[in-house]
Design a protein around this motif. Structure first.
Motif, mmCIF file in Angstrom:
data_model
loop_
_atom_site.group_PDB
_atom_site.id
_atom_site.type_symbol
_atom_site.label_atom_id
_atom_site.label_comp_id
_atom_site.label_asym_id
_atom_site.label_seq_id
_atom_site.Cartn_x
_atom_site.Cartn_y
_atom_site.Cartn_z
ATOM 1 N N THR A 190 0.832 -1.213 0.000
ATOM 2 C CA THR A 190 0.000 0.000 0.000
ATOM 3 C C THR A 190 0.862 1.257 0.000
ATOM 4 O O THR A 190 0.603 2.210 -0.749
ATOM 5 C CB THR A 190 -0.932 0.001 1.226
ATOM 6 N N PHE A 191 1.907 1.267 0.844
ATOM 7 C CA PHE A 191 2.773 2.451 0.898
ATOM 8 C C PHE A 191 3.590 2.594 -0.386
ATOM 9 O O PHE A 191 3.872 3.711 -0.826
ATOM 10 C CB PHE A 191 3.693 2.383 2.117
ATOM 11 N N ARG A 192 3.941 1.478 -1.006
ATOM 12 C CA ARG A 192 4.647 1.547 -2.282
ATOM 13 C C ARG A 192 3.783 2.278 -3.327
ATOM 14 O O ARG A 192 4.276 3.090 -4.107
ATOM 15 C CB ARG A 192 4.999 0.139 -2.763
ATOM 16 N N LYS A 193 2.482 1.985 -3.322
ATOM 17 C CA LYS A 193 1.562 2.672 -4.227
ATOM 18 C C LYS A 193 1.496 4.164 -3.900
ATOM 19 O O LYS A 193 1.414 5.011 -4.803
ATOM 20 C CB LYS A 193 0.174 2.050 -4.144
ATOM 21 N N THR A 194 1.531 4.474 -2.595
ATOM 22 C CA THR A 194 1.526 5.884 -2.185
ATOM 23 C C THR A 194 2.753 6.606 -2.718
ATOM 24 O O THR A 194 2.656 7.721 -3.251
ATOM 25 C CB THR A 194 1.490 5.990 -0.652
ATOM 26 N N LEU A 195 3.931 5.979 -2.592
ATOM 27 C CA LEU A 195 5.158 6.603 -3.086
ATOM 28 C C LEU A 195 5.101 6.811 -4.598
ATOM 29 O O LEU A 195 5.537 7.858 -5.105
ATOM 30 C CB LEU A 195 6.361 5.743 -2.713
ATOM 31 N N ARG B 225 0.635 15.932 9.032
ATOM 32 C CA ARG B 225 -0.700 16.546 9.025
ATOM 33 C C ARG B 225 -1.632 15.831 8.047
ATOM 34 O O ARG B 225 -2.807 16.159 7.986
ATOM 35 C CB ARG B 225 -0.583 18.028 8.664
ATOM 36 N N ARG B 226 -1.065 14.916 7.266
ATOM 37 C CA ARG B 226 -1.831 14.049 6.382
ATOM 38 C C ARG B 226 -1.300 12.628 6.533
ATOM 39 O O ARG B 226 -0.134 12.421 6.887
ATOM 40 C CB ARG B 226 -1.698 14.487 4.909
ATOM 41 N N THR B 227 -2.140 11.642 6.242
ATOM 42 C CA THR B 227 -1.746 10.245 6.362
ATOM 43 C C THR B 227 -0.481 9.976 5.546
ATOM 44 O O THR B 227 -0.387 10.359 4.374
ATOM 45 C CB THR B 227 -2.880 9.326 5.860
ATOM 46 N N ASP B 228 0.494 9.352 6.192
ATOM 47 C CA ASP B 228 1.756 8.917 5.573
ATOM 48 C C ASP B 228 2.696 10.062 5.200
ATOM 49 O O ASP B 228 3.759 9.819 4.613
ATOM 50 C CB ASP B 228 1.516 8.055 4.328
ATOM 51 N N ALA B 229 2.349 11.314 5.534
ATOM 52 C CA ALA B 229 3.191 12.431 5.095
ATOM 53 C C ALA B 229 4.586 12.370 5.711
ATOM 54 O O ALA B 229 5.585 12.668 5.047
ATOM 55 C CB ALA B 229 2.526 13.763 5.425
ATOM 56 N N SER B 230 4.687 11.989 6.989
ATOM 57 C CA SER B 230 6.010 11.891 7.603
ATOM 58 C C SER B 230 6.768 10.677 7.079
ATOM 59 O O SER B 230 7.990 10.707 6.900
ATOM 60 C CB SER B 230 5.899 11.821 9.126
ATOM 61 N N LYS B 231 6.047 9.596 6.789
ATOM 62 C CA LYS B 231 6.704 8.393 6.277
ATOM 63 C C LYS B 231 7.216 8.619 4.854
ATOM 64 O O LYS B 231 8.254 8.059 4.463
ATOM 65 C CB LYS B 231 5.748 7.201 6.323
#
Length: 246
Positions: A78-83, A169-175
């Motif tokens: 899921t995070f790979r898709k976000t990136l 301040r948004r989901t996954d923004a720091s990651k």
């Protein structure tokens, strides 16, 4: 008994830090002053400041030490898709050193579970700000639609990065910012990001504890390497890093 440091006193050996049976495992020393020069001396020896408003400056050297190798950051499908979306969508930006002080202030304002107030005091902001102006502290920022959505900051000495704090301040923004940092550092031969203390959150990201002696041996070599210059964000580096993650 911890050591009280006057302005020109050296730090005691880290092995003198309070042990696991004490009320404050890892606490080594205390001082009245906090300066950029004192911070540099501390980081080169594996020591970091952590204290609350109204306390003296408390200096710590924890054992074990939590560290994150850049290639160990956990990237779910899921995070790979976000990136991938961040890399192709112009609404998303990753910036480096856009506004270091604003990132520190955002970290200070972020509520933490089980923590009242913040340890990022005005003195902390001033001291780390001085390091930043000298090219020894940096921030990575995630922006969405022209607004700062998350980020992190830390200290960079040679081929060593000491992570300090992050906010979102948004989901996954720091990651996202952390992934960009890991890609950048890995591309420059940095083998370890210092995360200081063990937490479940850091473990969920892929960090793990190592003995303090091993950490100290690593930073003795890593901090003597040439500093990374310049700092910046390159989409192709993050793309290659993402593709290489298991």
């Amino acid at each position: 008994m911890i050591t009280w440091l006057d302005p020109h006193d050296p730090f005691p050996p880290v092995e003198r830090a309070l042990g696991p049976g004490s009320d404050a495992p890892g606490l080594l020393a205390a001082s009245r002053e906090l300066s950029a020069q004192r911070l540099l001396l501390a980081y080169r020896q594996g020591i970091f400041p952590w204290y609350a408003e109204g306390q003296p400056v408390l200096w710590w050297s924890t054992d074990p030490r939590m560290v994150l190798p850049p290639q160990a950051l956990r990237v779910s499908s899921t995070f790979r898709k976000t990136l991938k979306r961040v890399l192709r969508d112009p609404d998303w930006e990753v910036r480096v050193d856009d506004d270091f002080i604003a990132v520190m202030q955002a970290c200070a304002e972020t509520p933490r579970d089980g923590q009242h107030g913040t340890w990022i005091t005005e003195d902390i902001i001033a001291a780390y700000g001085a390091l930043h102006r000298n090219g020894l502290a940096h921030c990575v920022e995630t922006w969405y639609q022209g607004e700062r959505a998350g980020g992190l900051y830390g200290v960079a000495l040679g081929r060593m990065f000491y992570g300090e704090s992050m906010f979102a301040r948004r989901t996954d923004a720091s990651k996202i910012a952390l992934a960009a940092l890991c890609a950048f550092l890995g591309n420059h031969g940095v083998a370890m990001i210092d995360c200081q203390q063990e937490t479940d959150h850091l473990a969920s990201l892929g960090a793990s504890p190592i003995p303090r002696a091993e950490f100290a041996a690593h930073i003795r070599i890593a901090t003597r390497q040439p500093d990374i210059v310049p700092w910046g964000f390159d989409k192709t580096v993050l793309q290659r890093w993402t593709q290489a993650q298991p």
